[in-house]
Design a protein around this motif. Structure first.
Motif, PDB file in Angstrom:
ATOM      1  N   GLY A   1       0.797  -1.211   0.000  1.00  0.00           N
ATOM      2  CA  GLY A   1       0.000   0.000   0.000  1.00  0.00           C
ATOM      3  C   GLY A   1       0.836   1.269   0.000  1.00  0.00           C
ATOM      4  O   GLY A   1       0.286   2.368  -0.066  1.00  0.00           O
TER       5      GLY A   1
ATOM      6  N   LEU B   1      -0.512   4.843  -1.142  1.00  0.00           N
ATOM      7  CA  LEU B   1      -0.446   5.945  -0.181  1.00  0.00           C
ATOM      8  C   LEU B   1       0.262   7.157  -0.783  1.00  0.00           C
ATOM      9  O   LEU B   1      -0.257   8.277  -0.769  1.00  0.00           O
TER      10      LEU B   1
ATOM     11  N   ALA C   1      -5.841   7.053   5.867  1.00  0.00           N
ATOM     12  CA  ALA C   1      -4.929   5.909   6.072  1.00  0.00           C
ATOM     13  C   ALA C   1      -5.193   4.819   5.038  1.00  0.00           C
ATOM     14  O   ALA C   1      -6.258   4.770   4.421  1.00  0.00           O
ATOM     15  N   VAL C   2      -4.228   3.937   4.874  1.00  0.00           N
ATOM     16  CA  VAL C   2      -4.349   2.814   3.942  1.00  0.00           C
ATOM     17  C   VAL C   2      -5.425   1.834   4.436  1.00  0.00           C
ATOM     18  O   VAL C   2      -5.420   1.437   5.600  1.00  0.00           O
TER      19      VAL C   2
END
Lengths: 162, 162, 162, 162, 162, 162, 162, 162
Positions: free
Chosen positions: B96, B100, B116-117
């Motif tokens: 991720g 991101l 957030a991821v």
């Protein structure tokens, strides 16, 4: 100079010192090119329109340089069928890792050819386009062989005397 | 349920298990939402058209979830004036980090609000949209206060006996 | 200038050159703002008190800039119901990766809108706040459209002659 | 068991399997401890109040475990004068790098002692607290020496026959 | 100045500008300290011997600063029972990430308290040692409260006029 | 089997499944080896003593496998003059990046030969030791050539029919 | 000076300031060496031929320095049986992480001994080669012991007066 | 099926499940291809010879998949003039970051077109080759347009009912 075969796009005028490396290679090989400053985010319509015309105008490849969240190559790829080459540009504190991952980690179905971060990547983008052109242009193939030979010669001729 | 105020977009059906976290929060708060699977790269025209209509249709926010080189939020941001919230989705070996950086490292002039991821990010995307709505909707403001209070209660009521 | 609608907080005076990018955008749009230097760690009580008053004072958004383990945005988010926007600042050898992850990786229930590291992030934080305000303020909406148009114009007018 | 000397805090009940490693070490050494599930973001007032009482209650150290943007240790550090030990917990796709940087990269003036990510870090947090206590408690000093000796013995007695 | 209670070790003289931050804090608080340049790799015997004497000499803590593969804190920790604080120093192209991971990722049974990379970490190392000392020294506890209060005052007194 | 020429050290019995890859290669080549579980942190004296005897005992190389903050190879290197080969082992959430940087980023004057993370690294550690031995042992040189030839053969004989 | 025993290869003349660190160490020890600028990519045939002759010419080790996607050490390793030492060089915006991973993460069967990024790595590459030579050359063994002793002396003689 | 136009190379048979994604795309488009398992490190001569014949045999592109220190694409690029496409494969604990940086960070003069890590990258490698072929083959151009149209259709036809 031969007809224009390669488009060089970049997201901002500040990317020019990097992307000129691509232009200079093409100029040395006598391949016509066109430089466009167009942003996937700030001039989306013009970017899309330009991408959509690349095929019809006879371009063989488009080179897209962009920094940070570098969406340009992917957006252009979505709007053209010609080969798209992406050059990540280091323009944030994260050392170009953001641009690199944004450029190379394309989802399946969206083939962008990613190069190294910065000037080496811009130079290689042009050389990669030349390899594609050389498949059908013996003159360029010959010049590429010469270029390779000069590269080799330069290394072999290195003098290490201080 | 109140009229549709939030759009939830995602680049692929496989993102749905993540983005449902956003939908569930909105449902719990009685905020109408619309889910669209549209890709910045594979359905660029439909994505653009949809983004361009968001303002006129009265959406208060659009939440965009995408993985790898996550261009969706940025492309939508380029085609709308309403607030855009991006949720990076972990869908490659790089954990991720690619999604991101692609989502958060937007160039100046293209304001995407990154979360957030993954699931926590999807949930927070909805809560962030609710905070915006709550500025002008006392009912939602009250429900947000209750939500916060329940969150707090849940932690304070934790039993540690094994 | 209109009444004060946006708070700009930062953890240290040394963050000001970054966060002024946000202030300058707001000033250009005629949106009143208030700058506060308050630290989640060194002035926790004042930070908490200030955050708790944001809603009642009529702020539409609070922008929090912080470096290293950037706790400011999250702590402010815990003490207010208004939208919180976080700007990671590069102020350690780790190139801002510490501030970025601290700002964006919020746990579920604590919605902070993260922007890019540094000046582009600060500028976008203001533009994101303006998008929220524009949903209910036609004057700002019009100015945002003009801003977008000027951004576009500036790119289209790029001269590449050396 | 001696009087309670160490507080173990964590942001969520799901952190307990990690933080129990700290508790088990303290139990083995006969040091009283208290476990609190309190979140810097979701129960900020209770966290603050608890932190502020640590000194007066006679705690010698507080161990704070948290994941993602791990603000707990820093917030507790801002509200107490006793030594604060932080344990980053791996609870996101980013492999704990987010929690690690949030815990260790504290700004000057906010001294948090960071341990390794996960169970080894939790175990070492307790051992670090014991080293502090041992400076003034010969019984604990003796037990630490025994522990070290057993650790050594266990390695020296390793049998490699398959 | 009170008797020597803290040892400051570093792997190379070039680390001194960083580690002086720790020394200066201790000096300001009137705590005696001793600085030693000793390397885990280049003076292993002297390092071991010095570490083994720390307890008997009455040191309350040892602060170890080192760069690259920063083994110093761990090696000292293996040879003493007093609390060991590690400061990663940025001295390679990898921005201190090598020193940070080498310092903080200690195996279970070897409790090193890691601080932030560089000067903030060195400063916090001293402040952490002072927190340990303050548990048993009311004079230091009072000075720490004053320090905290001055830190707070400095932030609250920030002037933003340009 | 020839006399013992290579020492294989590891910090913990749990590293054995990785380090056996090195042992198996040496066994296949008929080179005697000795496996020792010794920790730089938990059995520092035994580690030091063992390292100091390596030269006198006639070892040609020592292979050190360790995870997290992998200090073993560096500490052994400080106490011997024979070539030291380090194998980083992935045993934390950080995917072996901690062990890799700890092993390879040695300061000047402490030459550790780092291999890849995990089993490929352990296998290569043995092969590297064999290359050193082969410089003075024609039998081993011949076997290495055969090994290389078999490796080559295995790839050339790949069948791709499904 | 003794006969030439070590080859120092580098991919570009610009790597010379780094790789001279290796040469200087060898010169100080009286070990003959040969410097070659040869690129795995730009002079592949010459690189291969040179690598294939290393054994017959009596070299004891070859040190390969290269930046970015650092293929030199691996390619040389594929074409020789003597020990290959790789030095990653920081020559891109990615801080040498690209060169480090390319050098150290060799597949099984291709044993390259990786050193630290940059000058410390080049220096250690020479010292590692000297350790190999010293196994069979008492003069070098003695000089290595002196070198170690001087290193130690330099640290012990550090003056900290400002 | 048309004559063979694309070569697919990979360093190990274990890479086949990834690289088959490329083969399957080419098969669907009726483009002949040849799969070769050849390693830059373990079968260097065969790799070189194969690369040197690619041009004469009429290949339009060569796709190289490799993991860890992925030298294959670069080595092939050094020995051919046709376009080289690199696919990094995730086959180590480092999540493919090693293969990605080794593949994409090519030095200037060695143009490798890097794709995403793993299966999406393999699929895109084939699609990129098809874009090159389509410049001179209207049948392939038409099929690419159909493929794009089906991709689009698949997304637009997504059903979200649970």
């Amino acid at each position: 100079m031969s007809k224009i075969q390669v488009a060089i796009m970049m997201g901002s005028q500040s990317d020019l010192p990097i992307m000129e490396e691509a232009a200079n290679i093409l100029k040395d090989f006598g391949i016509g090119y066109e430089i466009k400053v167009l942003s996937a985010h700030r001039t989306p319509k013009e970017t899309t329109e330009y991408a959509e015309q690349l095929h019809a105008k006879g371009f063989q490849a488009v080179i897209c340089g962009a920094g940070v969240s570098a969406a340009l190559a992917g957006v252009v790829c979505a709007h053209t069928d010609i080969p798209v080459i992406g050059v990540p540009i280091d323009s944030s504190p994260l050392n170009g890792m953001d641009a690199l991952l944004s450029t190379v980690q394309m989802p399946p179905g969206v083939p962008v050819a990613a190069m190294a971060v910065g000037k080496p990547g811009a130079k290689n983008a042009a050389l990669f386009a030349l390899r594609m052109i050389a498949l059908h242009d013996k003159g360029i193939a010959k010049k590429l062989a010469q270029f390779k030979s000069e590269q080799r010669r330069k290394i072999l001729d290195t003098k290490l005397t201080k």
